[in-house]
Design an enzyme around this catalytic site. Sequence first.
Site, PDB file in Angstrom:
ATOM      1  N   LYS A  34       0.839  -1.203   0.000  1.00 34.45           N
ATOM      2  CA  LYS A  34       0.000   0.000   0.000  1.00 34.45           C
ATOM      3  C   LYS A  34       0.879   1.259   0.000  1.00 34.45           C
ATOM      4  CE  LYS A  34      -3.708  -2.518   2.296  1.00 34.45           C
ATOM      5  NZ  LYS A  34      -4.353  -2.906   3.553  1.00 34.45           N
ATOM      6  N   GLN A  52      -3.961  -1.752   9.809  1.00 38.74           N
ATOM      7  CA  GLN A  52      -3.909  -3.082   9.206  1.00 38.74           C
ATOM      8  C   GLN A  52      -4.412  -4.141  10.192  1.00 38.74           C
ATOM      9  OE1 GLN A  52      -2.952  -3.716   5.934  1.00 38.74           O
ATOM     10  NE2 GLN A  52      -3.610  -5.810   6.324  1.00 38.74           N
ATOM     11  N   ASP A 109     -10.649   3.055   4.613  1.00 39.69           N
ATOM     12  CA  ASP A 109     -10.965   1.621   4.508  1.00 39.69           C
ATOM     13  C   ASP A 109     -12.477   1.395   4.562  1.00 39.69           C
ATOM     14  OD1 ASP A 109      -9.052  -0.264   3.985  1.00 39.69           O
ATOM     15  OD2 ASP A 109      -8.328  -0.409   6.054  1.00 39.69           O
TER      16      ASP A 109
END
Length: 299
Positions: A58, A102, A125
Site C-alpha cells: 500500500k 492493518q 478503509d
Amino acid sequence: METTNNPQIIDGKKTSATIKEEIAAEVVKIKAAGGKTPHLAAVLVGDDGASQTYVGAKVKACEQIGFTSTLVKLDADISEEGLLEEIEKLNSNADVDGMIVQLPLPKHISVQKVTEKIRPEKDVDGFTPANVGRMALNWPTYVSATPNGIMELIKRYNIETSGKHCVVIGRSHIVGSPMSILMGRNDNPGNCTVTLTHSRTKNLPEIARTADILIVAIGKAEFVTKDMVKPGAVVIDVGIHRVPDASKKSGFRLIGDVKFDEVAPLASAITPVPGGVGPMTIASLLYNTLMASQRKIYS
Ligand code: NAP
C-alpha cells in the site's frame, strides 16, 4: 442449454493499472494547481509477515502515484490505550487525509474500539460504523476496498445488474455483507435481487445455480464447481489461496474459491485468480484517499 466457451475475462490487473494511472494524472493536476498532495497513513501493529507485505504494498503504491505516505510501526505489545492515542494523533494531524489500521490486531486489542476511534472523514478503509451506515443508505461514503473494487470492475466491464439475480456466497463484514448491500441498492451497478448465503444455507448449489451474477467470498479453495453455476452467469471470485506448486519459482501458485477451469467455460464473464479482484483492492484504497484529500465525501 446456453453455454459460453469463451467467457470474458474480467482483468483486475489491467483495470487497477488504469485506475492508478488516472489517479496519478489527477495528482499531477492537483499539485500543478498548488493543491494538497493526498496523504495516507498506515498503522501496522506487530511483525506479522503477511500484514507487513500488505502494508508495504500500500505504501509503495502511494509513492508510485505521487501520494505522501506515512507508516506508523508499533510493537505487538503496545497497549490498547497506546494504539488509540496513536490513532488520535493521526485524527488530529491536518496533513493526514486518510488512515488505515492493518488487521488483524493482537488479541488484547479490541478491533471495535480501534475502528470506532478512527474519524469517519479519514476512514478510507470504510470500516467505521458511520461509513458502513452511509453505504447502506446509499449516501456518499468510503466503500471498503474489496467491495469497491468489485463494483468498479462490474461498472467498467458494463455488466448489466438491474433486475438480475445476484447470489453472494459468504457474509463477512469485509466482503460478503457489503457486496449484498451494494448489489441490492437502487443504483447502477445495483438494482439486483440479492440472495446472501452462508454456512447455514440449505441447498446452496441449487440457489447458486439461479444466479445471473455469482459472487464468491468464502475462503474455501475451489469450492464452487460447474454444477453450482448457471450457464451464462457472471462469476466474481474473491478467494485467494496458496497451493504448493513445484513448477513455480516461488514454490506455490494462487487459486480462488471457484474451480476456474471447469466454471469458466460455462460463464459469460469471470474474474481469474490471480489478476481478478485482488489487484483492485489497493486501487480502491488510493481512490478513497484521493477523495479524502479533496474532501469529496465529507466537506
Ligand atoms: P471469512 O470472514 O472467513 O467469511 C467466510 C464466509 O463464508 C462466512 O460468512 C461463512 O459463513 C461462509 N462460508 C464458509 N464456509 C461455507 C460453506 N461451506 N458454504 C457457504 N458459506 C460458507 O472470509 P472473507 O474475509 O470474506 O474472505 C473470503 C475469501 O476472500 C478468502 O479466501 C480471503 O482470502 C479472500 N479475500 C480476498 C480479498 C481480495 O482482495 N481479493 C479481500 C478479502 C478477502 P458463516 O458466516 O456462516 O460462518
